[in-house]
Design an enzyme around this catalytic site. Structure first.
Site, PDB file in Angstrom:
ATOM      1  N   TYR A 113     -13.209   5.560 -14.184  1.00 30.89           N
ATOM      2  CA  TYR A 113     -13.035   4.593 -13.094  1.00 30.89           C
ATOM      3  C   TYR A 113     -13.695   3.260 -13.470  1.00 30.89           C
ATOM      4  O   TYR A 113     -13.084   2.187 -13.348  1.00 30.89           O
ATOM      5  CB  TYR A 113     -13.643   5.175 -11.806  1.00 30.89           C
ATOM      6  N   GLU A 161     -26.199  11.848 -12.224  1.00 32.97           N
ATOM      7  CA  GLU A 161     -26.108  10.809 -11.192  1.00 32.97           C
ATOM      8  C   GLU A 161     -27.098   9.677 -11.474  1.00 32.97           C
ATOM      9  O   GLU A 161     -28.256   9.926 -11.816  1.00 32.97           O
ATOM     10  CB  GLU A 161     -26.399  11.406  -9.802  1.00 32.97           C
ATOM     11  N   GLY A 190      -5.041   5.134   2.369  1.00 36.72           N
ATOM     12  CA  GLY A 190      -5.098   4.187   3.494  1.00 36.72           C
ATOM     13  C   GLY A 190      -4.447   4.765   4.738  1.00 36.72           C
ATOM     14  O   GLY A 190      -3.792   5.810   4.695  1.00 36.72           O
ATOM     15  N   ASP A 231       0.867  -1.186   0.000  1.00 38.59           N
ATOM     16  CA  ASP A 231       0.000   0.000   0.000  1.00 38.59           C
ATOM     17  C   ASP A 231       0.904   1.237   0.000  1.00 38.59           C
ATOM     18  O   ASP A 231       1.949   1.246   0.667  1.00 38.59           O
ATOM     19  CB  ASP A 231      -0.879   0.003   1.263  1.00 38.59           C
TER      20      ASP A 231
HETATM   21  N1  LIG Z   1     -15.999   1.047  -1.150  1.00 42.33           N
HETATM   22  C1  LIG Z   1     -16.828   0.600  -2.093  1.00 42.33           C
HETATM   23  O1  LIG Z   1     -18.039   0.729  -1.988  1.00 42.33           O
HETATM   24  C2  LIG Z   1     -16.264  -0.097  -3.316  1.00 42.33           C
HETATM   25  C3  LIG Z   1     -17.168  -0.509  -4.312  1.00 42.33           C
HETATM   26  C4  LIG Z   1     -16.678  -1.148  -5.441  1.00 42.33           C
HETATM   27  C5  LIG Z   1     -15.327  -1.402  -5.564  1.00 42.33           C
HETATM   28  N2  LIG Z   1     -14.459  -0.984  -4.595  1.00 42.33           N
HETATM   29  C6  LIG Z   1     -13.034  -1.256  -4.773  1.00 42.33           C
HETATM   30  O2  LIG Z   1     -12.516  -1.871  -3.601  1.00 42.33           O
HETATM   31  C7  LIG Z   1     -11.151  -1.490  -3.429  1.00 42.33           C
HETATM   32  C8  LIG Z   1     -10.924  -0.938  -2.033  1.00 42.33           C
HETATM   33  O3  LIG Z   1     -11.732   0.222  -1.871  1.00 42.33           O
HETATM   34  P1  LIG Z   1     -11.883   0.966  -0.466  1.00 42.33           P
HETATM   35  O4  LIG Z   1     -13.237   1.547  -0.436  1.00 42.33           O
HETATM   36  O5  LIG Z   1     -11.434   0.065   0.621  1.00 42.33           O
HETATM   37  O6  LIG Z   1     -10.871   2.178  -0.659  1.00 42.33           O
HETATM   38  P2  LIG Z   1      -9.617   2.691   0.201  1.00 42.33           P
HETATM   39  O7  LIG Z   1      -9.189   4.002  -0.379  1.00 42.33           O
HETATM   40  O8  LIG Z   1      -9.929   2.648   1.647  1.00 42.33           O
HETATM   41  O9  LIG Z   1      -8.516   1.588  -0.126  1.00 42.33           O
HETATM   42  C9  LIG Z   1      -7.655   1.669  -1.242  1.00 42.33           C
HETATM   43  C10 LIG Z   1      -6.247   1.462  -0.746  1.00 42.33           C
HETATM   44  O10 LIG Z   1      -5.366   1.445  -1.888  1.00 42.33           O
HETATM   45  C11 LIG Z   1      -4.203   2.223  -1.569  1.00 42.33           C
HETATM   46  N3  LIG Z   1      -3.644   2.722  -2.831  1.00 42.33           N
HETATM   47  C12 LIG Z   1      -4.197   3.648  -3.655  1.00 42.33           C
HETATM   48  N4  LIG Z   1      -3.399   3.847  -4.710  1.00 42.33           N
HETATM   49  C13 LIG Z   1      -2.322   3.032  -4.544  1.00 42.33           C
HETATM   50  C14 LIG Z   1      -1.138   2.804  -5.306  1.00 42.33           C
HETATM   51  N5  LIG Z   1      -0.896   3.466  -6.439  1.00 42.33           N
HETATM   52  N6  LIG Z   1      -0.226   1.915  -4.847  1.00 42.33           N
HETATM   53  C15 LIG Z   1      -0.450   1.232  -3.678  1.00 42.33           C
HETATM   54  N7  LIG Z   1      -1.538   1.428  -2.915  1.00 42.33           N
HETATM   55  C16 LIG Z   1      -2.470   2.315  -3.349  1.00 42.33           C
HETATM   56  C17 LIG Z   1      -4.701   3.333  -0.660  1.00 42.33           C
HETATM   57  O11 LIG Z   1      -3.678   3.917   0.135  1.00 42.33           O
HETATM   58  C18 LIG Z   1      -5.750   2.587   0.173  1.00 42.33           C
HETATM   59  O12 LIG Z   1      -5.172   2.037   1.339  1.00 42.33           O
HETATM   60  C19 LIG Z   1     -10.828  -0.522  -4.552  1.00 42.33           C
HETATM   61  O13 LIG Z   1     -10.236  -1.236  -5.613  1.00 42.33           O
HETATM   62  C20 LIG Z   1     -12.193  -0.010  -4.972  1.00 42.33           C
HETATM   63  O14 LIG Z   1     -12.209   0.413  -6.315  1.00 42.33           O
HETATM   64  C21 LIG Z   1     -14.901  -0.338  -3.472  1.00 42.33           C
END
Ligand SMILES: NC(=O)c1ccc[n+]([C@@H]2O[C@H](COP(=O)([O-])OP(=O)(O)OC[C@H]3O[C@@H](n4cnc5c(N)ncnc54)[C@H](O)[C@@H]3O)[C@@H](O)[C@H]2O)c1
Length: 306
Positions: free
Chosen positions: A141, A268, A36, A31
């Site tokens: 995205y 939206e 995060g 990460d």
């Molecule tokens: N939260 C939702 O409702 C949701 C819905 C659909 C998909 N997702 C997917 O689930 C995953 C996690 O989402 P989340 O809500 O926990 O988000 P989050 O931002 O809490 O987690 C993403 C993590 O990725 C890390 N990160 C970002 N860019 C990075 C890079 N270039 N190199 C290394 N680390 C990197 C961030 O520091 C973070 O810890 C994502 O792929 C997101 O697209 C989330």
């Protein structure tokens, strides 16, 4: 099992890391801490502070035999993807390809990928959308998530790496930031706890399918041990409007906020709800936490930390 969890300092994947550690799997977290939080990282995991796009990740694979990559690191801000599509593609597409190339070189068995049902289907033609629904993402995205799904299928057919894409609906729960797809739950909690009235966009009748993070974690554990490859919606099949969500959260905080509406957001999506039948049949997964129970559990966390 040795498992590399990308994005493991973030909301969803930090819970996945905890669950894997409870199962006695060896966990490596990758990460860059861009969104995060170091405090989310389980001390029993080995942490690599690296960027999936910019950094050389070879050492992680050379030093540790990785069996499964659970790939959650991403640029998650849908609006940022609209204004900075190149940045989005670098992290979400090129960063994923970096990992896939290393997966081939170091003979990783399987990749679990966090995709997005809310983003890949686009405006729904029928409700709830199953995995056969047409995919016409409305944002870079969503395009990047769908592109990685297609690369995964290529890497499976060409190199034999298994994959499971989990198309989440709107995930919510403890540790969530305000940015992600179900960020509205944390926005409402943080605003109301700060003594403010959150603003509901438009009439608040727009619906989403909110799935609790513990259920998403269970889907990931099942996906990691699933024998085949596939794409599955991870969702509840139930719609909740923003108004209903606000009222549930406000009730849990003794109705201390007023219901305030602002202008709507142009373009939206009005309704989004997904079918979980395929995940039920193939992964033997079903959600267990309803929206009311999930909102209370999430509230317990926000009340403690905000
Ligand atoms: N939260 C939702 O409702 C949701 C819905 C659909 C998909 N997702 C997917 O689930 C995953 C996690 O989402 P989340 O809500 O926990 O988000 P989050 O931002 O809490 O987690 C993403 C993590 O990725 C890390 N990160 C970002 N860019 C990075 C890079 N270039 N190199 C290394 N680390 C990197 C961030 O520091 C973070 O810890 C994502 O792929 C997101 O697209 C989330």
């Amino acid at each position: 099992m040795n498992i590399l969890i990308t994005g493991g300092a973030g909301f969803i994947a930090s819970h996945i890391a905890d669950a894997n550690i409870r199962r006695r799997n060896k966990v490596f977290i990758l990460d860059n801490l861009s969104s995060g939080d170091k405090g989310n990282i389980n001390p029993r995991a080995k942490f690599y502070k690296k960027d999936i796009y910019k950094d050389n990740l070879e050492k992680i694979f050379r030093d540790n035999k990785i069996d499964v990559i659970n790939h959650h690191a991403a640029q998650i801000d849908l609006r940022k993807s609209q204004t900075e599509p190149i940045f989005d593609a670098r992290i979400n597409i090129e960063g994923s390809l970096n990992l896939l190339k290393l997966a081939v070189k170091y003979k990783v068995r399987k990749v679990v990928f966090a995709s997005s049902g809310g983003a890949v289907y686009g405006e729904q033609e029928y409700f709830p959308a199953d995995e056969k629904h047409k995919t016409e993402p409305l944002s870079p995205y969503g395009i990047s998530k769908l592109t990685v799904e297609k690369y995964l299928e290529f890497f499976r057919s060409y190199y034999g790496i298994k994959y499971v894409c989990l198309r989440y609906s709107n995930v919510f729960g403890p540790r969530q930031s305000m940015k992600g797809e179900a960020g509205v739950v944390s926005v409402f909690y943080k605003k109301i706890l700060a003594g403010k009235n959150p603003v509901i966009n438009g009439d608040g009748n727009q619906t989403r399918d909110y799935v609790f993070v513990d259920d998403v974690v269970k889907a990931n554990l099942l996906a990691q041990s699933y024998r085949g490859s596939g794409i599955f919606n991870i969702c509840t099949g139930r719609e909740t409007s923003v108004n209903q969500l606000f009222r549930l959260i406000n009730k849990n905080l003794n109705n201390r906020a007023e219901e305030v509406h602002g202008s709507g957001i142009y373009g939206e999506q009005v309704r989004s709800v997904l079918s979980n039948k395929l995940a039920g049949k193939k992964l033997l997964w079903k959600p267990e936490t309803g929206i009311k129970a999930g909102i209370i559990k999430t509230g317990d966390w926000f009340k403690k930390y905000f």
